[in-house]
Structure formats: C-alpha cells, structure tokens
Design an enzyme around this catalytic site. Structure first.
Site, mmCIF file in Angstrom:
data_model
loop_
_atom_site.group_PDB
_atom_site.id
_atom_site.type_symbol
_atom_site.label_atom_id
_atom_site.label_comp_id
_atom_site.label_asym_id
_atom_site.label_seq_id
_atom_site.Cartn_x
_atom_site.Cartn_y
_atom_site.Cartn_z
ATOM 1 N N TYR A 149 71.055 33.982 35.601
ATOM 2 C CA TYR A 149 71.063 32.610 36.427
ATOM 3 C C TYR A 149 70.463 31.528 35.707
ATOM 4 O O TYR A 149 69.250 31.618 35.239
ATOM 5 C CB TYR A 149 70.227 32.896 37.821
ATOM 6 N N ASP A 244 66.436 30.401 28.351
ATOM 7 C CA ASP A 244 66.114 29.670 29.802
ATOM 8 C C ASP A 244 64.765 30.548 30.306
ATOM 9 O O ASP A 244 64.836 31.363 30.758
ATOM 10 C CB ASP A 244 67.128 29.854 30.807
ATOM 11 N N LYS A 272 59.437 25.950 37.441
ATOM 12 C CA LYS A 272 58.572 26.836 38.228
ATOM 13 C C LYS A 272 57.056 26.593 37.932
ATOM 14 O O LYS A 272 56.359 25.911 38.502
ATOM 15 C CB LYS A 272 58.961 28.407 38.198
HETATM 16 C C1 LIG Z 1 65.027 29.447 39.250
HETATM 17 C C2 LIG Z 1 65.588 29.656 37.852
HETATM 18 C C3 LIG Z 1 66.444 28.311 37.648
HETATM 19 C C4 LIG Z 1 66.800 27.413 38.861
HETATM 20 O O1 LIG Z 1 65.718 26.795 38.983
HETATM 21 P P1 LIG Z 1 65.466 25.743 40.260
HETATM 22 O O2 LIG Z 1 64.098 25.044 40.047
HETATM 23 O O3 LIG Z 1 65.705 26.566 41.380
HETATM 24 O O4 LIG Z 1 66.796 24.722 40.291
HETATM 25 C C5 LIG Z 1 66.952 28.416 36.475
HETATM 26 N N1 LIG Z 1 66.831 29.487 35.596
HETATM 27 C C6 LIG Z 1 66.098 30.413 35.931
HETATM 28 C C7 LIG Z 1 65.951 31.676 34.667
HETATM 29 C C8 LIG Z 1 65.433 30.581 37.006
HETATM 30 O O5 LIG Z 1 64.695 31.684 37.410
#
Ligand SMILES: *Cc1c(COP(=O)(O)O)cnc(C)c1O
Length: 432
Positions: A149, A244, A272
């Site tokens: 994701y 990511d 995060k």
């Molecule tokens: C949570 C997450 C996102 C998206 O971040 P948001 O702050 O929810 O938009 C993108 N990549 C990874 C790996 C994530 O865990």
C-alpha cells in the site's frame, strides 16, 4: 482482569449516529470492522499502551494509531512540547526553524536521505515521489508489488493478484484506466517477475516502489537477497529504487529498513512515526533528485500546512525519545516475547499459524505458511481471525481489525502488558 462481558452501549449509539453523518461512520475505511464483524469501538482517550472507550472499558492497544504512537500514546514530553509550541500559534505558512531541526534529524537518520520535503500524510509523500521518479527519469511506468500500500492516490490503486506482467487494472471505481495503465505489478519477493517486467518494457520503467518490510498485507519480510536484487536491477536499467518507509521508518530501526538491511534506495517516503501522532509525511533522497522539486527545480508540489509547527514539534520530540539508549533493544525484546508467545500458544492450542516480528512491528497469520507474498497471506483463515479479534477485544486487547494489518508495539508496552495479552490469547485460542 479478564472481562468477557464488556458493555459497549455508548460506542454503539455514537457509531450508529456516525453512520448517518459520514460514509460508513468513519473517516478512514480501515477503522471499520468490516472484515472481523461487529462494530468499531469509539474511543474517548489514549495514554501509554492503553485506550479507553466511551463506555469506560480499557484495552491494551496494538494499533498505536496505525504506527505513530511508538513512544506510547500522549507521551508526557511530547504533550509538554506541544503545549509550548501551541502558545506560539498553530500554523505559520512560512519557514520555521522547527523544519530545519526535523529535516536534520531525518537526514542524519535515514541513509538514503540527503534532502527532504515535508508534506501532511504518507499518501501525499507517495504521490509526490511518483511524480519525481517520472520527472527525473523521463519515463512513465512504475513497478509496485501486490499487497503493498502506498496511499490512496489513483496510480497506486492497482488490483493485486492480477499476475506478473499484466497492466494494472484500477482497484476502485473512479480510478481511470489511464491513471493505472503505467503501474505494473509483481508478486512480493519475486525478483524474476521484476526482471521480466524490465525486459518487456525496456527504457520505460521509472522505478520500483515497495514496502521494504510489508505491513499492509499482514506482516511480510523480504527474503534474503530481495532488496539487494531490486537495488541491482534498478541500477542496471537506469531506474530508481524507492522504499516506502511510511510504516517502517523509525519503527523497525531508527534509520528504517534501509538501515536494518543495509540497502540504500534512491528515494524514501516517510510518515506515521515522524509526525509523533500529528499529520506529517515526508519524502527525500539523493540531492540531485530532490533538487528537481519546486522551487529549487521544475517539479511542482506544495502544501498549505506542510511543515506545520505543531506537527514538526511532535515529530522532533518523538525522534528525540527514540534516540535514547536502549529503545530499539527494548522494543525488540517485548515484541519478540509477544510474537513468539502468540505463535507458541497457537501451536499448543492446535491452530496452524505463522508470523514474526522485527523490532516494534509484528504479525500473525492463521495459516501454516510460510508467507512470502500477498497470495500466501490470503491463505490465512479470515473467519478464524475474525473470531480471534472479537475474543481479544472482549477481553481488553485491541488489535487491528483486519488479518492484513501488522501489529505495533511501543516503548510504553510493559512486560506485564505482554504477559496479560498472552494470557488472554491463550484463553481465546483455546476456545476457538
Ligand atoms: C500508512 C501508509 C501509507 C499512507 O499514509 P497516510 O498517512 O495514511 O496517507 C503509505 N504507505 C505505507 C507503507 C503506509 O503504511
């Protein structure tokens, strides 16, 4: 201690009202209990490793607001720093020294990052990094992995499982084919599939983006050589490698997966943890690539609240707390105790299971495994996970309401919290 008859009357009332006011009653779909059944718990407050709901029930929390709460909820030093920052105002829309401080901390910590741009969410960071990948390479196609994701931007919402070398099909109504036709997908941990995509699309692939440790298809670790292989293949083809690390950054090690595994990508996205519970995302990497971002260069990307002083303050204090000696050793110790304990109890109670942990991130699948990719993860027994989730919740342990989420621990989780969690898990798994 063990409470199997929790009352959630107020939660139910509030959630019923919410469903009339907001789609599905939530501000983000992962908060709903669609895949585990039952209704979401409505929170009143959070502190340390705990959550209290509006009915006054207390839970040990392994969601940690989906990752940011690595120091524990509402850490007194973060709250104190925020109080002080608040007195100076909530937003400047102009440079502040706080941005320099957090930028320096991020650059010092994350091996690939020489320059950084702050944004407001992980989604925003991934959107921006994709534009930058394309601009820098002057190529349009990208490779992502099934089950990874990268936020909800059109280009990343590509159906998993469509198989190697297929062009991406949109995963949601409203996403035009034109937005995803340049998104190629491969199974996680499958270097041959990646090589095939590069061979089939010569000089067309801008880069590869991945979760270096997957948390969004459940917890899946990279096989030995996978990250190194991607580094080699992308280099060979003049493409960029993007980690990511929105979830893994400052969580599986202070410098993220790239520090842990010793593989340095060209670009990195963060979120995060670096916001310490306030909305922050960031992307960064090689200076020559980052210098293309406006106003230094031509690649446009902007944000009214980006670099917000409260968000920077919470991020700075959170990273300071993480820098203290022994933090990652502690996180690893308690998380190992939890992950090993869960596996052992599953085994003893006759449930096929697999899982593991790295530092403060863990997972448990109800399948004998091993789980190398999303297809493997989908073999997990969802119905059993739903019953497990409900049983844990009713006994005061809050897990993410989906088999396809990783679990998170924090510095505030004590050995006693882990013992309590394992005792509850034994009771629940024995009854399934
Ligand atoms: C949570 C997450 C996102 C998206 O971040 P948001 O702050 O929810 O938009 C993108 N990549 C990874 C790996 C994530 O865990």
């Amino acid at each position: 201690m063990v409470n199997t008859t929790i009352k959630t009357t107020k939660s139910q009332e509030i959630f019923a009202a919410a469903q009339n006011l907001m789609p599905g009653g939530v501000s983000s779909p992962v908060r709903a209990f669609k895949s585990v059944g039952g209704q979401p718990i409505v929170f009143d407050r959070v502190k340390d490793a705990y959550i209290w709901d509006v009915d006054g029930n207390q839970y040990i929390d392994y969601v940690g607001t989906w990752g940011p709460a690595i120091c524990g909820h509402a850490h007194p030093e973060v709250i104190a720093a925020l109080h002080e920052a608040l007195e100076k105002g909530t937003s400047f829309g102009a440079p502040s020294v706080l941005e320099n401080v957090l930028a320096e901390m991020v650059i010092d910590a994350v091996p690939s990052i020489e320059m950084v741009r702050f944004v407001n969410s992980g989604t925003e960071a991934c959107m921006a990094v994709l534009r930058l990948m394309r601009a820098f390479t002057n190529r349009e196609k990208i490779i992502k992995f099934e089950g990874c994701y990268h936020g909800h931007a059109d280009m990343f919402l590509v159906k998993a499982g469509s198989g190697v070398a297929t062009l991406g099909l949109p995963d949601s109504p409203g996403v035009p084919k034109s937005a995803t036709m340049n998104t190629l997908t491969a199974p996680y941990n499958d270097l041959e599939a990646v090589k095939a995509l590069f061979a089939e699309n010569p000089d067309e692939i801008a880069g590869v983006i991945l979760e270096p440790v997957v948390g969004n298809a459940g917890f899946i670790t990279p096989d030995a050589g996978f990250l190194e292989g991607l580094r080699e293949i992308t280099r060979e083809h003049g493409a960029l490698l993007v980690f990511d690390e929105v979830m893994t950054g400052f969580r599986i090690a202070y410098g993220g997966a790239q520090e842990k595994f010793g593989v340095t990508p060209d670009l990195t996205t963060l979120g995060k943890v670096i916001g310490g519970g306030l909305p922050v995302g960031a992307y960064g990497g090689r200076r020559d690539i980052m210098s293309m971002i406006a106003p230094a260069g031509p690649v446009y990307q902007a944000g009214t609240l980006s670099g917000n002083p409260l968000a920077m303050t919470a991020g700075i204090k959170t990273l300071e707390l993480l820098q203290r000696p022994g933090t990652y050793e502690y996180l690893d110790k308690i998380t190992q105790k939890l992950a090993d304990g869960l596996l052992q109890i599953a085994q003893e109670t006759g449930h096929p299971a697999c899982g593991g942990h790295i530092s403060a991130m863990f997972g448990l699948f109800f399948t004998c495994g091993p789980v190398h990719n999303y297809e493997d993860a989908k073999k997990s027994d969802m119905a059993k996970f739903g019953r497990f989730h409900r049983g844990m919740l009713e006994r005061g342990v809050y897990l993410a309401p989906s088999q396809f989420e990783a679990g998170f621990t924090s510095l505030a989780h004590s050995e006693a919290d882990i013992d309590q969690t394992l005792a509850v898990a034994r009771e629940v798994l024995s009854s399934l």
